[in-house]
Design an enzyme around this catalytic site. Structure first.
Site, mmCIF file in Angstrom:
data_model
loop_
_atom_site.group_PDB
_atom_site.id
_atom_site.type_symbol
_atom_site.label_atom_id
_atom_site.label_comp_id
_atom_site.label_asym_id
_atom_site.label_seq_id
_atom_site.Cartn_x
_atom_site.Cartn_y
_atom_site.Cartn_z
ATOM 1 N N HIS A 19 -2.841 7.142 2.059
ATOM 2 C CA HIS A 19 -3.368 5.822 1.724
ATOM 3 C C HIS A 19 -4.544 5.562 2.642
ATOM 4 O O HIS A 19 -4.452 5.760 3.854
ATOM 5 C CB HIS A 19 -2.301 4.752 1.931
ATOM 6 C CG HIS A 19 -2.882 3.373 1.939
ATOM 7 N ND1 HIS A 19 -3.665 2.918 0.908
ATOM 8 C CD2 HIS A 19 -2.855 2.385 2.859
ATOM 9 C CE1 HIS A 19 -4.071 1.691 1.191
ATOM 10 N NE2 HIS A 19 -3.596 1.349 2.364
ATOM 11 N N ASN A 34 -10.088 0.054 0.200
ATOM 12 C CA ASN A 34 -8.625 0.133 0.245
ATOM 13 C C ASN A 34 -8.071 -0.347 -1.104
ATOM 14 O O ASN A 34 -8.165 -1.535 -1.417
ATOM 15 C CB ASN A 34 -8.142 -0.757 1.402
ATOM 16 C CG ASN A 34 -6.634 -0.881 1.482
ATOM 17 O OD1 ASN A 34 -5.906 -0.473 0.573
ATOM 18 N ND2 ASN A 34 -6.154 -1.459 2.561
ATOM 19 N N CYS A 88 0.821 -1.227 0.000
ATOM 20 C CA CYS A 88 0.000 0.000 0.000
ATOM 21 C C CYS A 88 0.849 1.268 0.000
ATOM 22 O O CYS A 88 0.345 2.354 -0.296
ATOM 23 C CB CYS A 88 -0.941 0.003 1.192
ATOM 24 S SG CYS A 88 -1.975 -1.457 1.266
HETATM 25 O O1 UT7 Z 1 -3.656 -1.141 3.691
HETATM 26 C C1 UT7 Z 1 -3.062 -1.623 4.871
HETATM 27 C C2 UT7 Z 1 -3.700 -2.898 5.183
HETATM 28 N N1 UT7 Z 1 -4.785 -3.023 6.050
HETATM 29 C C3 UT7 Z 1 -5.144 -2.264 7.075
HETATM 30 O O2 UT7 Z 1 -4.650 -1.205 7.324
HETATM 31 C C4 UT7 Z 1 -6.221 -2.809 7.947
HETATM 32 C C5 UT7 Z 1 -6.015 -2.419 9.382
HETATM 33 N N2 UT7 Z 1 -7.035 -2.988 10.260
HETATM 34 C C6 UT7 Z 1 -8.326 -2.624 10.229
HETATM 35 O O3 UT7 Z 1 -8.730 -1.796 9.438
HETATM 36 C C7 UT7 Z 1 -9.251 -3.226 11.258
HETATM 37 O O4 UT7 Z 1 -8.480 -3.984 12.174
HETATM 38 C C8 UT7 Z 1 -10.364 -4.092 10.650
HETATM 39 C C9 UT7 Z 1 -11.373 -3.215 9.929
HETATM 40 C C10 UT7 Z 1 -9.788 -5.107 9.687
HETATM 41 C C11 UT7 Z 1 -11.125 -4.825 11.778
HETATM 42 O O5 UT7 Z 1 -11.654 -3.861 12.677
HETATM 43 P P1 UT7 Z 1 -11.375 -4.005 14.242
HETATM 44 O O6 UT7 Z 1 -12.092 -2.906 14.892
HETATM 45 O O7 UT7 Z 1 -9.889 -4.073 14.447
HETATM 46 O O8 UT7 Z 1 -12.059 -5.368 14.598
HETATM 47 P P2 UT7 Z 1 -11.414 -6.689 15.204
HETATM 48 O O9 UT7 Z 1 -10.588 -7.403 14.210
HETATM 49 O O10 UT7 Z 1 -10.812 -6.372 16.556
HETATM 50 O O11 UT7 Z 1 -12.720 -7.543 15.470
HETATM 51 C C12 UT7 Z 1 -13.751 -7.111 16.370
HETATM 52 C C13 UT7 Z 1 -14.932 -8.070 16.258
HETATM 53 C C14 UT7 Z 1 -14.532 -9.531 16.333
HETATM 54 O O12 UT7 Z 1 -15.554 -10.228 17.000
HETATM 55 P P3 UT7 Z 1 -15.411 -10.610 18.554
HETATM 56 O O13 UT7 Z 1 -14.173 -11.453 18.633
HETATM 57 O O14 UT7 Z 1 -15.281 -9.308 19.271
HETATM 58 O O15 UT7 Z 1 -16.686 -11.337 18.839
HETATM 59 C C15 UT7 Z 1 -14.505 -9.972 14.892
HETATM 60 O O16 UT7 Z 1 -14.753 -11.355 14.730
HETATM 61 O O17 UT7 Z 1 -15.558 -7.898 14.975
HETATM 62 C C16 UT7 Z 1 -15.657 -9.164 14.318
HETATM 63 N N3 UT7 Z 1 -15.530 -8.938 12.877
HETATM 64 C C17 UT7 Z 1 -16.594 -8.649 12.107
HETATM 65 N N4 UT7 Z 1 -17.890 -8.514 12.372
HETATM 66 C C18 UT7 Z 1 -18.712 -8.207 11.362
HETATM 67 C C19 UT7 Z 1 -14.408 -8.934 12.115
HETATM 68 N N5 UT7 Z 1 -14.729 -8.664 10.843
HETATM 69 C C20 UT7 Z 1 -16.063 -8.472 10.811
HETATM 70 C C21 UT7 Z 1 -16.963 -8.160 9.784
HETATM 71 N N6 UT7 Z 1 -18.276 -8.023 10.105
HETATM 72 N N7 UT7 Z 1 -16.571 -7.957 8.509
#
Ligand code: UT7
Length: 330
Positions: free
Chosen positions: A257, A287, A113
């Site tokens: 980005h 993204n 990225c």
């Molecule tokens: O370009 C560079 C590459 N990528 C990035 O920069 C991505 C960086 N990371 C992020 O943007 C975020 O970490 C995400 C958007 C990917 C995830 O958001 P988060 O607030 O960090 O959520 P999390 O991974 O801590 O998950 C929180 C909860 C989990 O459930 P439990 O364990 O709390 O019950 C996940 O299983 O949200 C759940 N979850 C979802 N729920 C609904 C994870 N993905 C989803 C989803 N829909 N798509």
């Protein structure tokens, strides 16, 4: 040593829109969750017959037209991508051929990225030494082909697109303040496993088993990437300003980005730049990896939002981890 200026920009996104609602019909997620956690509402998906160089081509034609430069005048074509048309030869070679850039050498650069900033940096060094005069820098990604569509933690993020820039040396007639003022890049391979495509390379060549396990698709530990991104980019931007006699208040535009709008909000809040200065399109495109900075720059440029003399803060971070920040005087 000559400084570099951008004289043309272009961008392209495929016409097919994939909304959060459509995704929610396929995997366990919801529009509300995706919007709240990322700011993304929809993303673009390339047509089956499109390859990355096709996206890059459409963006490049626009950039060359704005620059008033024919493809034959290009000395160098540089494509930042993690989704080249094929393993080899480079996407840039396919692009140069399609454009008719017969006098250019062409190669790809892999910095995920952050790729467009790495490519801009390489191009500026070639130009600064006088080795070349005109460079086409493209960030182009067809991420939908390397997305694990069964993984709700990552598939909600990605979209396809391309952005292009034509870079040339500044001239006597230009303001001495114009151009790329500074660009600092960083890499940290100790965090390679938090965001990668593990299979299909020399470490883990694809086997039928690893193919079924989707090791040829993006694997991401989102929360760790999120934390790394905020810390690294805040440090990178603070260093830029501490080493230059430029105050934060002078920044007119932020072209970052866009991986997650919350990451951008957190960074800008810590640095002390109002979010209103950031040009945001992640809600429409998701993204788009290396495409996102040049794509955002082109949208702002074509909308007439960039005035001569405006100071632009650029920043990007991605797999590697690889990241960078810089200042451009438009
Ligand atoms: O370009 C560079 C590459 N990528 C990035 O920069 C991505 C960086 N990371 C992020 O943007 C975020 O970490 C995400 C958007 C990917 C995830 O958001 P988060 O607030 O960090 O959520 P999390 O991974 O801590 O998950 C929180 C909860 C989990 O459930 P439990 O364990 O709390 O019950 C996940 O299983 O949200 C759940 N979850 C979802 N729920 C609904 C994870 N993905 C989803 C989803 N829909 N798509």
């Amino acid at each position: 040593m000559r400084r570099v200026k951008i004289i043309g920009t272009g961008s392209y996104v495929p016409s097919k829109v994939l909304s959060n609602h459509e995704l929610a019909a396929r995997i366990e997620t919801s529009d509300a969750w995706i919007v709240a956690r990322t700011g993304i509402r929809e993303r673009r998906i390339a047509a089956p017959e499109e390859a990355t160089s096709d996206l890059a081509f459409a963006a490049s034609v626009q950039a060359l037209e704005m620059a008033g430069l024919s493809a034959e005048k290009l000395d160098m074509v540089l494509v930042a991508t993690v989704t080249p048309d094929m393993q080899t030869p480079a996407c840039a070679v396919h692009l140069a051929h399609k454009l008719g850039a017969k006098n250019a050498f062409a190669f790809d650069l892999s910095a995920a990225c952050a790729g467009s900033l790495f490519a801009m940096s390489v191009a500026s060094q070639y130009i600064a030494t006088g080795a070349v005069k005109s460079v086409l820098v493209v960030g182009a990604e067809l991420l939908s082909r390397i997305t694990n569509w069964e993984d709700r933690g990552s598939s909600i993020l990605f979209g396809d697109g391309a952005g292009a820039m034509v870079l040339v040396p500044t001239e006597e007639a230009d303001s001495p303040e114009r151009g790329l003022l500074k660009l600092q890049l960083y890499s940290d391979g100790s965090a390679a496993d938090i965001l990668c495509i593990p299979g299909g390379g020399s470490r883990f060549p694809l086997t039928p088993e690893s193919f079924l396990a989707r090791h040829n698709k993006v694997s991401m530990r989102g929360r760790e990437v999120y934390k790394f991104a905020v810390t690294a980019l805040v440090q990178a931007v603070e260093r830029i300003f501490s080493e230059h006699n430029i105050s934060l208040e002078q920044v007119k535009h932020v072209m970052a980005h866009q991986a997650n709008v919350r990451i951008l909000e957190a960074i800008l809040e810590r640095i002390g730049i109002p979010i209103e200065k950031a040009h945001i399109n992640i809600n429409r495109y998701g993204n788009t990896s290396s495409a996102s900075v040049p794509l955002t720059l082109d949208e702002a440029n074509r909308a007439g939002k960039l005035q001569a003399g405006d100071l632009i803060l650029v920043m990007a971070i991605g797999a590697g981890m690889s990241w960078g920040a810089g200042l451009i005087r438009w």
